[in-house]
Design an enzyme around this catalytic site. Sequence first.
Site, PDB file in Angstrom:
ATOM      1  N   GLY A 129      75.739  48.493 -82.002  1.00 18.19           N
ATOM      2  CA  GLY A 129      75.826  49.049 -83.364  1.00 18.19           C
ATOM      3  C   GLY A 129      74.527  49.703 -83.781  1.00 18.19           C
ATOM      4  N   THR A 163      81.263  52.018 -79.125  1.00 15.06           N
ATOM      5  CA  THR A 163      82.106  51.980 -77.925  1.00 15.06           C
ATOM      6  C   THR A 163      82.662  50.580 -77.689  1.00 15.06           C
ATOM      7  OG1 THR A 163      80.822  53.756 -76.947  1.00 15.06           O
ATOM      8  CG2 THR A 163      82.121  52.412 -75.418  1.00 15.06           C
ATOM      9  N   GLU A 246      69.139  52.710 -71.669  1.00 12.12           N
ATOM     10  CA  GLU A 246      70.318  53.540 -71.935  1.00 12.12           C
ATOM     11  C   GLU A 246      70.154  54.927 -71.333  1.00 12.12           C
ATOM     12  OE1 GLU A 246      71.750  53.519 -75.940  1.00 12.12           O
ATOM     13  OE2 GLU A 246      73.357  54.922 -75.465  1.00 12.12           O
TER      14      GLU A 246
END
Length: 401
Positions: A129, A163, A246
């Site tokens: 989030g 996601t 990421e």
Amino acid sequence: MDLNFSPAEEVLRAEIRAFLDAELTEEMREQARLTVGVFAERPLAQAWQERLHSRGWAAPNWPREHGGPGWTPLERYIFEKECARAGAPTLPFMSLKLLGPVLIHFGSAAQQQRYLPAILSGEDFWAQGFSEPGSGSDLASLRTRAVREGGHYRVNGSKIWTTHAQFANWMFLLVRTGTEGKPQTGITFLLLDMKTPGLTVKPIITMSGEHEVNQCFFDNVRIPVANRVGDENQGWTVAKYLLEFERGGVYSPRLRGMLRKVKKIASAEQDGWGATIRENARFKHKIAEAEIAISAIEFTERRIISQLSAGGPVGDATASMLKLKGSETMQFVTELALEALGLYAAPDQRPALDRGSNTPSIGPHYGVTVTARYLNTRAATVYGGSSEVQRNILARVALGL
Ligand SMILES: Cc1cc2nc3c(=O)[nH]c(=O)nc-3n(C[C@H](O)[C@H](O)[C@H](O)COP(=O)(O)OP(=O)(O)OC[C@H]3O[C@@H](n4cnc5c(N)ncnc54)[C@H](O)[C@@H]3O)c2cc1C
């Protein structure tokens, strides 16, 4: 550049191959082939993660003391390459690749004990989030507010593009706890049990028809202070650490798999004049272009691995270059698949194909996902840092502009 592996690395590669041959069932491969989104959906991902976990390979980038295999960067690469070659499902990385290392680095001993084993086993599945309506590329501008009330934070606001939040039982999130000074200084990193009252998850159906992302709404959601990672207002430091995982990634093994599929389609499809698409000179040229781009990406990946193995940091420019070229090449290859399939790629062919009434020239599998994958891959140049943002980094860091 020497792309060969050492004898010891070849032994590991053979071991991984043998494991994949034995454990990756035909049904799992089939479901992975039909996956349109970035990650395998929860049931498939869970089934595959359990098998990897039983071998100690669920979290390739974790150290041994926390249940990872303790692999070197090159050993991890070999693993990724073999998984892609075998057509293994792509596991969602929010828990294993992003949160795990963050908890190992910043989490308290109690947090590590509570969360890490359940991440490895797949019992806990986490959503990320971070992004909000209005705060994506400029993440530090996020506004979801957390107010401290005794032993809890009361959270109000919204997160978007979350996601697989529909599958998650936990979410890690960034909240605003301070408004003084630079926006980065007032951010805190929290862990939220998704069953907490006041949280609503609403689906966003993308143009490929997938339910992959969601919008989450927080209406006076209470999060215990014990669920904070790092200090209050220090969440940006935690987030920056997480974002490095990421952005880093390996593209070339999956790209090679995608291109193999394009060649298969192009070899089966006719151009209307008795030749296959594969024999068309213009198409051959495009295939060559894709091959060259993928090889360049592979060399960049191996260069990054060499830098990591030598203990050096990976420069911002290299990571950005890889994200930029990796995602744009992914889009190019899905465009080639669409072109090779021609009119059969029209979206209204999908229901017919899903019912199994394939036309003779469309194989049982490849026609079904081509258009949806093409559409889904449009997002690749947005998530994980958009192409424009990567170009800005390259202009600043590599070109000194
Ligand atoms: C499929 C998908 C899955 C995602 N999953 C998650 C998730 O699980 N969790 C999560 O937190 N987020 C997730 N995201 C969100 C993702 O991180 C953001 O979409 C991304 O950071 C871009 O932010 P934005 O959408 O707000 O676009 P914006 O930042 O508003 O950008 C809009 C456009 O402006 C351009 N732009 C922005 N700033 C600049 C600049 N300085 N210079 C030049 N151009 C600029 C961008 O490149 C883009 O083209 C996901 C996104 C997608 C598409």
